[in-house]
Design a protein around this motif. Structure first.
Motif, mmCIF file in Angstrom:
data_model
loop_
_atom_site.group_PDB
_atom_site.id
_atom_site.type_symbol
_atom_site.label_atom_id
_atom_site.label_comp_id
_atom_site.label_asym_id
_atom_site.label_seq_id
_atom_site.Cartn_x
_atom_site.Cartn_y
_atom_site.Cartn_z
ATOM 1 N N ILE A 88 47.627 34.169 -64.419
ATOM 2 C CA ILE A 88 48.992 34.587 -64.760
ATOM 3 C C ILE A 88 49.854 34.643 -63.501
ATOM 4 O O ILE A 88 50.995 34.162 -63.484
ATOM 5 N N LYS A 89 49.322 35.211 -62.422
ATOM 6 C CA LYS A 89 50.097 35.302 -61.182
ATOM 7 C C LYS A 89 50.457 33.915 -60.652
ATOM 8 O O LYS A 89 51.584 33.690 -60.176
ATOM 9 N N HIS A 90 49.514 33.003 -60.724
ATOM 10 C CA HIS A 90 49.768 31.636 -60.264
ATOM 11 C C HIS A 90 50.851 30.971 -61.111
ATOM 12 O O HIS A 90 51.763 30.315 -60.577
ATOM 13 N N TYR A 91 50.769 31.158 -62.389
ATOM 14 C CA TYR A 91 51.762 30.559 -63.304
ATOM 15 C C TYR A 91 53.150 31.163 -63.086
ATOM 16 O O TYR A 91 54.164 30.445 -63.100
ATOM 17 N N MET A 92 53.199 32.471 -62.849
ATOM 18 C CA MET A 92 54.495 33.111 -62.588
ATOM 19 C C MET A 92 55.122 32.579 -61.309
ATOM 20 O O MET A 92 56.346 32.437 -61.207
ATOM 21 N N LYS A 93 54.275 32.294 -60.321
ATOM 22 C CA LYS A 93 54.772 31.856 -59.020
ATOM 23 C C LYS A 93 55.156 30.386 -59.001
ATOM 24 O O LYS A 93 56.150 29.992 -58.370
ATOM 25 N N THR A 94 54.381 29.552 -59.694
ATOM 26 C CA THR A 94 54.556 28.088 -59.575
ATOM 27 C C THR A 94 55.037 27.403 -60.849
ATOM 28 O O THR A 94 55.512 26.266 -60.794
ATOM 29 N N GLY A 95 54.878 28.072 -61.992
ATOM 30 C CA GLY A 95 55.204 27.417 -63.260
ATOM 31 C C GLY A 95 54.131 26.435 -63.696
ATOM 32 O O GLY A 95 54.315 25.694 -64.664
ATOM 33 N N GLU A 96 53.013 26.447 -63.002
ATOM 34 C CA GLU A 96 51.926 25.517 -63.334
ATOM 35 C C GLU A 96 50.638 26.282 -63.602
ATOM 36 O O GLU A 96 50.412 27.362 -63.068
ATOM 37 N N ARG A 97 49.788 25.682 -64.419
ATOM 38 C CA ARG A 97 48.479 26.262 -64.725
ATOM 39 C C ARG A 97 47.541 26.117 -63.536
ATOM 40 O O ARG A 97 47.460 25.060 -62.929
ATOM 41 N N SER B 27 47.148 34.353 -72.431
ATOM 42 C CA SER B 27 47.376 33.149 -71.627
ATOM 43 C C SER B 27 48.492 33.414 -70.631
ATOM 44 O O SER B 27 49.338 34.299 -70.840
ATOM 45 N N PRO B 28 48.526 32.636 -69.532
ATOM 46 C CA PRO B 28 49.628 32.777 -68.581
ATOM 47 C C PRO B 28 50.980 32.508 -69.230
ATOM 48 O O PRO B 28 51.962 33.199 -68.947
ATOM 49 N N GLU B 29 51.024 31.517 -70.109
ATOM 50 C CA GLU B 29 52.301 31.168 -70.753
ATOM 51 C C GLU B 29 52.836 32.329 -71.576
ATOM 52 O O GLU B 29 54.030 32.647 -71.534
ATOM 53 N N LYS B 30 51.947 32.974 -72.317
ATOM 54 C CA LYS B 30 52.389 34.087 -73.162
ATOM 55 C C LYS B 30 52.828 35.275 -72.307
ATOM 56 O O LYS B 30 53.803 35.963 -72.644
#
Length: 330
Positions: free
Chosen positions: A241-250, A209-212
């Motif tokens: 994952i890249k989106h989550y790293m950049k924005t903090g959102e799913r 998952s992006p969070e993990k």
């Protein structure tokens, strides 16, 4: 930026793990389209390459659109590994990776894959033979050790760096664990924090998952992560994952239409690569993964794995789109 030889990768790159019977060119192409930064071939037997075995040779197929891409080899004989390194170099991948991590019995019994973890001196000699046989950067993928009583990844990392490998990917399980139990990344963190280690260290195991991915990045300090099973049937995980790293959102999950498109592309690219018949047969194992969790799909899944011609599958995908047009995300 993360550097492997002359290969420049983005900060915290996402790697597609080499997986037998999965990481072929059509699958890699999908993962590349959805954000994978570095990919590897299925692992290739050094003995098979020397014998000119058709299956081994076909695994050498790489294409410019998937670069940077590495070819992974395995074996337990120094001469064979050196010769196969020369053979691989001739097809000009971006790097050669050595598999010292495969836990499967038929590989381990030949003194290859994770079997080499029992003999670090042999691991060093095999690695030297590969480095000597190529002008390309050489990297290694391995595990923590043979079992919990013989975790030797600290020694392995130092000695392989000393003979010239340029990156190390560590699956955070022992051979005895196979793919069971929880991956223990604390050992990877210890390697990364070793002041003697200067090469990139990539972590592998349980990233689903992006969070993990972000949690493990922050907790263990690795240079990047390698994703395997979580990408099967779900190549979107890299961009998520890249989106989550950049924005903090799913990021929004793929729609049903996205999944159909992925399955169609996978089939099309497989047929382009291996011909209609083999392409159809080898794509069948992926359909369950692309359409996992869709209510009422069982009948169509059965038809997807029994339809024998490209025209029939094209019609079937059209029927599936019409039938499930109201399905958006799930």
């Amino acid at each position: 930026m993360v550097t492997i030889g002359n290969i420049q990768l983005p900060d915290f790159p996402l790697l597609l793990a080499p997986m037998e019977d999965v990481s072929d060119p059509p699958f890699r192409r999908l993962c590349k389209a959805h954000g994978a930064d570095l990919m590897y071939s299925e692992f290739i037997s050094s003995e098979g390459l020397i014998r000119n075995a058709i299956k081994s040779r076909q695994k050498l197929d790489i294409f410019d659109y998937e670069r940077p891409v590495g070819i992974q080899i395995f074996g337990g004989d120094e001469e064979a590994m050196g010769m196969s390194s020369e053979i691989v170099s001739a097809v000009n991948p971006d790097l050669i990776d050595i598999n010292f991590g495969c836990p499967v019995k038929k590989v381990v019994c030949k003194g290859a894959g994770a079997g080499v973890l029992k003999d670090v001196d042999l691991m060093v000699r095999l690695t030297k033979a590969v480095i000597k046989g190529t002008h390309l950067p050489v990297t290694v993928k391995t595990r923590l050790g043979w079992d919990e009583n013989s975790i030797n990844i600290d020694e392995v990392a130092e000695r392989l760096q000393d003979v010239g490998i340029q990156a190390l990917s560590i699956h955070a399980r022992t051979r005895a664990q196979m793919y069971k139990g929880e991956a223990d990344w604390s050992h990877i963190a210890r390697v990364k924090n070793n002041p003697r280690i200067t090469i990139p260290i990539f972590g592998n195991g349980d990233i689903d998952s992006p969070e993990k991915a972000v949690e493990y990045k922050n907790r263990y300090g690795v240079d990047g992560v390698m994703i395997g099973r979580a990408a099967i049937g779900y190549p979107w995980i890299f961009n998520e994952i890249k989106h989550y790293m950049k924005t903090g959102e799913r990021r929004a999950e793929p729609s049903f239409s996205d999944r159909v498109e992925a399955a169609e592309n996978h089939l099309k690219w497989a047929m382009e690569w291996k011909g209609e018949r083999l392409g159809i047969v080898e794509t069948r194992r992926h359909y369950t993964n692309y359409f996992k969790g869709i209510h009422g799909f069982k009948e169509y899944r059965q038809r997807l794995v029994t339809t024998d011609d490209a025209a029939g599958l094209t019609d079937l995908f059209l029927e599936i789109r019409d039938k499930f047009a109201v399905v958006d995300t799930f």
